[in-house]
Design an enzyme around this catalytic site. Structure first.
Site, PDB file in Angstrom:
ATOM      1  N   CYS A  39       0.831  -1.202   0.000  1.00 17.28           N
ATOM      2  CA  CYS A  39       0.000   0.000   0.000  1.00 17.28           C
ATOM      3  C   CYS A  39       0.865   1.251   0.000  1.00 17.28           C
ATOM      4  O   CYS A  39       0.581   2.213  -0.717  1.00 17.28           O
ATOM      5  CB  CYS A  39      -0.933  -0.004   1.210  1.00 17.28           C
ATOM      6  SG  CYS A  39      -2.074   1.396   1.282  1.00 17.28           S
ATOM      7  N   CYS A  70      -6.470  -4.043   6.937  1.00 17.08           N
ATOM      8  CA  CYS A  70      -7.660  -3.184   6.912  1.00 17.08           C
ATOM      9  C   CYS A  70      -8.790  -3.748   6.066  1.00 17.08           C
ATOM     10  O   CYS A  70      -9.958  -3.504   6.349  1.00 17.08           O
ATOM     11  CB  CYS A  70      -7.285  -1.778   6.441  1.00 17.08           C
ATOM     12  SG  CYS A  70      -6.781  -1.679   4.697  1.00 17.08           S
TER      13      CYS A  70
END
Length: 388
Positions: A120, A219
């Site tokens: 990410c 997440c």
């Protein structure tokens, strides 16, 4: 050496006198909120942005445990209002799905163990976000990571560990190249403060996220059940669990549900002859087989890594470094050499729990040299048959 972009980490003015246009990535957590506040207090022109990473935020974490929820975007907006900076929400859900979520699934399907947070940072926060920021005329992207960027006298930049090793996050930033470092700002990395002190600072600033819990899990896996998430996307596929001799001692519902070095959750019907625990030694997606054995068989003496990324100029020849193999792991002494596009690493002492797909990050003192993705491992001589 001075900090990148002249930012000293404390709320005084920029050292070179420049007032920068800064895009502060605000996750909705306390660290990114304090980082944005410090950048604004230092005199920079700061704009807050929250990244919407799910087309359906309810499919990601709920409550205060993640960084991709509706609650998080609202927390980020409230923090920006208190700081007194403009705030926007940018939709990067499609890019996140392609570059992080699908990559995560594909890596596990191939028998590897990826780090989605590192991916990410590489693909979203310091590629997609930074590219967009520069196109809009911003000078830097500010995040709440605990790391430090320094500017050398010759104009080159280096990424270093945070002043507080207990909070250091340089491992997940080891994918950043010098161009990205030139536009990175980490206001928290240069401060020797505890997390409680960061929370106290947030409270003094009137930021409601001061008492918000930290996020530790992936997440985009709403309930924290990684194996269940993978089963949903890859389906179940019964295969064999075998010992070092190839003897079947159990079954599983998908090799992707295991990682190298795993001990718990193996569901093996009977104990080893010596009564000692078994660990996952190898994962073969080709025949859907998981091999288990004694902990000593996990000893790795060397590895080959691919897709190297350098935080500056690529090293030449054989070098001596320390290496970190996981986000919260310790350092180990290594020698490393770049051979073509592959990084060859040898360990001074055998290490365990090294899995293909993980990132290895090299350090020279506190400086991050670069990172690469582990492709294969060499086991200790007595266990050479189990090379990854």
């Amino acid at each position: 050496m001075t900090d990148s972009l002249g930012f000293p980490g404390a709320p005084s003015g920029p050292r070179d006198g420049r007032r920068l246009r800064v895009l502060a990535a605000m996750s909705g957590g306390v660290d990114s909120a304090v980082a944005a506040a410090r950048a604004a207090e230092a005199g920079h022109e700061v704009t807050g942005v929250h990244l919407a990473l799910s087309a359906n935020p309810q499919s990601f974490r709920t409550g205060a445990r993640g960084c991709c929820t509706i609650e998080d975007s609202r927390d980020a907006r409230r923090a920006a209002d208190v700081i007194g900076i403009p705030f926007y929400c940018w939709d990067l859900a499609e890019r996140f799905r392609e570059d992080v979520v699908e990559d995560f699934i594909a890596e596990y399907e191939a028998g590897r163990t990826p780090n989605p947070c590192l991916r990410c940072n590489e693909k979203i926060k310091f590629a997609a976000l930074l590219d967009k920021a520069l196109a809009l005329g911003f000078d830097a992207v500010c995040t709440g990571h605990y790391a430090t960027v320094v500017l050398n006298e010759d104009g080159t930049r280096e990424l270093h560990r945070a002043s507080d090793m207990a909070k250091d996050q340089s491992y997940v930033l080891g994918v950043l190249d010098e161009k990205q470092l030139a536009h990175a700002m980490f206001p928290l990395g240069d401060t020797l403060t505890t997390k409680d002190e960061i929370r106290a600072e947030a409270e003094r600033r009137g930021l409601a996220v001061a008492k918000k819990p930290d996020s530790h899990d992936i997440c985009f896996i709403a309930d924290g059940d990684t194996q269940g998430f993978l089963a949903k996307h890859l389906g179940t596929s019964e295969g064999d669990i075998v010992d070092e001799t190839g003897t079947k001692i159990g079954t599983h519902e998908g090799a992707y549900g295991f990682t190298i070095g795993q001990r718990k959750g193996l569901r093996i019907g009977h104990p080893a002859p010596d009564g000692k625990p078994r660990y996952v030694l190898d994962i073969s997606p080709v025949n859907n087989t998981v091999t288990v054995g004694p902990v000593e068989a996990l000893d790795v003496t060397a590895l080959t890594a691919i897709k190297p990324r350098w935080c500056g100029v690529a090293p030449e020849g054989v070098g001596t470094y320390t290496a970190q193999l996981r986000a919260h792991g310790g350092e180990t002494s290594v020698t490393a050499e770049l051979v073509g596009e592959e990084l060859r690493v040898s360990f001074a002492e055998p290490v365990r729990g090294v899995a293909p797909g993980q990132a290895i990050v090299l350090y020279d003192g506190t400086r991050v040299v670069g990172s690469a993705t582990i492709a294969a491992t060499d086991r200790a001589p007595a266990n050479a048959a189990h090379s990854g």
